[in-house]
Scaffold this motif. Sequence first.
Motif, short mmCIF file in Angstrom:
data_model
loop_
_atom_site.label_atom_id
_atom_site.label_comp_id
_atom_site.label_asym_id
_atom_site.label_seq_id
_atom_site.Cartn_x
_atom_site.Cartn_y
_atom_site.Cartn_z
N THR A 215 0.76 -1.45 -0.03
CA THR A 215 -0.13 -0.13 0.17
C THR A 215 0.92 1.08 -0.11
OG1 THR A 215 -0.14 0.50 2.63
CG2 THR A 215 -2.08 -1.21 1.13
N VAL A 216 2.21 1.09 0.65
CA VAL A 216 2.80 2.50 0.55
C VAL A 216 4.25 2.68 -0.25
CG1 VAL A 216 2.41 2.58 3.13
CG2 VAL A 216 4.15 1.62 2.23
N SER A 217 4.27 1.38 -1.51
CA SER A 217 5.44 0.97 -2.87
C SER A 217 4.75 0.67 -3.91
CB SER A 217 6.35 0.89 -1.76
OG SER A 217 7.47 0.80 -2.60
N THR A 218 4.42 -0.83 -3.08
CA THR A 218 4.42 -1.72 -4.40
C THR A 218 3.36 -0.76 -5.37
OG1 THR A 218 5.35 -3.80 -3.62
CG2 THR A 218 4.40 -4.26 -4.99
N CYS A 219 2.74 -0.74 -5.22
CA CYS A 219 0.94 -0.23 -5.64
C CYS A 219 1.80 1.15 -6.94
CB CYS A 219 0.10 0.43 -4.88
SG CYS A 219 0.27 1.88 -4.19
N PHE A 220 2.56 1.30 -6.54
CA PHE A 220 2.92 2.95 -7.02
C PHE A 220 4.09 2.18 -8.03
CE2 PHE A 220 1.70 5.10 -2.75
CZ PHE A 220 0.78 6.01 -3.13
N THR A 221 4.50 1.14 -8.64
CA THR A 221 5.58 1.01 -9.17
C THR A 221 4.86 -0.06 -9.61
OG1 THR A 221 6.17 -1.41 -7.95
CG2 THR A 221 7.06 0.65 -7.17
N ILE A 222 3.59 0.08 -10.04
CA ILE A 222 2.59 -1.08 -11.02
C ILE A 222 2.48 -0.19 -12.89
CG2 ILE A 222 0.64 -2.60 -11.79
CD1 ILE A 222 1.09 -3.37 -8.73
N SER A 223 1.89 1.23 -12.18
CA SER A 223 1.17 2.11 -13.35
C SER A 223 1.45 3.63 -13.02
CB SER A 223 -0.36 1.77 -13.65
OG SER A 223 -1.02 2.99 -13.59
N SER A 224 1.71 4.09 -13.41
CA SER A 224 2.52 6.12 -13.41
C SER A 224 0.50 6.36 -13.60
CB SER A 224 2.44 6.24 -14.75
OG SER A 224 1.92 5.78 -15.98
N GLU A 225 -0.51 5.58 -13.85
CA GLU A 225 -1.56 6.86 -14.18
C GLU A 225 -2.20 6.29 -12.73
OE1 GLU A 225 -4.49 4.59 -16.98
OE2 GLU A 225 -2.54 4.11 -17.43
N PRO A 226 -2.87 7.80 -12.27
CA PRO A 226 -3.36 8.06 -10.77
C PRO A 226 -4.66 7.76 -10.20
CG PRO A 226 -1.99 10.21 -11.69
CD PRO A 226 -2.27 8.95 -12.79
N LEU A 227 -4.90 7.38 -11.13
CA LEU A 227 -6.33 6.78 -10.50
C LEU A 227 -6.34 5.26 -10.66
CD1 LEU A 227 -8.92 8.36 -13.08
CD2 LEU A 227 -8.86 8.36 -10.93
N VAL A 228 -5.08 4.98 -11.36
CA VAL A 228 -4.91 3.32 -11.11
C VAL A 228 -4.16 3.09 -9.72
CG1 VAL A 228 -3.43 0.95 -12.22
CG2 VAL A 228 -5.19 2.93 -13.48
N ARG A 229 -2.94 4.13 -9.98
CA ARG A 229 -2.58 3.54 -8.36
C ARG A 229 -3.40 3.63 -6.75
NH1 ARG A 229 2.51 7.81 -9.05
NH2 ARG A 229 4.36 5.78 -10.04
N ASN A 230 -4.40 4.71 -7.39
CA ASN A 230 -5.36 4.96 -5.94
C ASN A 230 -6.20 3.69 -6.45
OD1 ASN A 230 -4.20 7.59 -4.73
ND2 ASN A 230 -5.82 8.64 -6.07
N THR A 231 -6.63 3.29 -7.14
CA THR A 231 -7.13 1.50 -6.58
C THR A 231 -6.83 0.81 -6.43
OG1 THR A 231 -8.24 3.04 -9.05
CG2 THR A 231 -9.27 0.48 -8.67
N LEU A 232 -5.77 0.38 -7.06
CA LEU A 232 -4.34 -0.94 -6.66
C LEU A 232 -4.51 0.00 -4.70
CD1 LEU A 232 -1.86 -0.50 -9.56
CD2 LEU A 232 -3.68 -2.25 -8.42
N ARG A 233 -4.33 0.75 -4.48
CA ARG A 233 -3.76 1.25 -2.93
C ARG A 233 -4.88 0.66 -2.21
NH1 ARG A 233 -3.72 5.79 0.66
NH2 ARG A 233 -4.69 6.91 -1.81
#
Length: 384
Positions: free
Chosen positions: A95-113
């Motif tokens: 939630t604090v690191s990996t999710c931000f490495t999967i996509s550069s799109e803010p909406l996708v990152r927040n969805t993953l997190r």
Amino acid sequence: MSATSVKRSGRSRPKTRTGCRTCKQRKIKCDERRPSCANCIKRGVECAFNKSTATSSSLSPTADSQSCSTSIGDQIANLPAGFGFIDFEILHHFTVSTCFTISSEPLVRNTLRVTLPQIGFANDYVLHAILSVAALHLSHCKTEKSAFYISHAIQHHRIASATAVPLLSKISAENCVPICMFSALTFIFALASPRQPEDFLVVKSSTVPIWLLLLKGVHSVIEAESETITSSPLVAIFQHNLQEENFTRSLPIDTNESFVELENNIDIYNRSYPTKCRILHEAVSKLKRSYILVYGEDRLSSNAIKYVFTWLYHISDDFLKLLKEIDQEALCVLGYFCVLLKQQENSWWIEGWATHLVSKIYSQLDELHRLWIRWPIEQIGWVP
């Protein structure tokens, strides 16, 4: 007791009117948790309550805090058996690191997190898949404990697969969202796992890997359950935005010339095999579309990482069969895909794949076909 009194008793039974709108529409019992009820979390769909319901629930100054604490408590209680301290560390890392490495799109990152872990709490196999990817990321970050985290990653993915794979033949509106997320996480897990010398990415030991079957299966799931997917908070992940005008733009000049040469070679050496020629041209055509999307307007698209793998998502079973047979021309087409991979090697889970794959392809080609992939080799910067 008379029949009349029984009938009256039935009419006087109180009915709940405070469930979420989704549960009401589906005519199922809602546990009324805020901000999302358990049913909506499990299906991965948006949970919404009527304003009147929200107003009545907020009369008590502690209602929201009680609901939140109950929800968190229930989530912890629903964690898989054996969930230990190390798993909390891995989940926190996601939630604090990996999710931000999967996509550069803010909406996708927040969805993953935010949303993805919620779905994991309601579906154990998704949670285990999350942990498998996060553990591999930790192995990449903490190299001194790499073997330790890789071991945990493999264990979690085996547990996830044991539950999820049998569900593939029973996909429905109830489980399509978590199944799609398991498939996407499995894809990342496969690329991030330690590579084997014989691994051709899409073919391993003359078989198609499970992650590719899952990835291609997602396409049919999204088509069959499009209404559920589009009403889900995960729509940002599965919406490819492949608008038709994207395919009408031209390839960059040097790229286009290289593809023309590849297509000419396919025609020359497969004149007596029209079916094979058609399969190869179809694969090249789809690969050119990925190039156009990735390089849109002669520069890397912000959605490049998603468009790189669009080709794998769409390649035909006939082309995969050629790759399984280590067909020389099919391997050359795969070599052109390596250039797209190289552009995304800043992502830890893709790092090293372009060089590994092009070197494996080169080792399987004869001297003539090695000339077919001179352009990909030069673009990647690999020295035979």
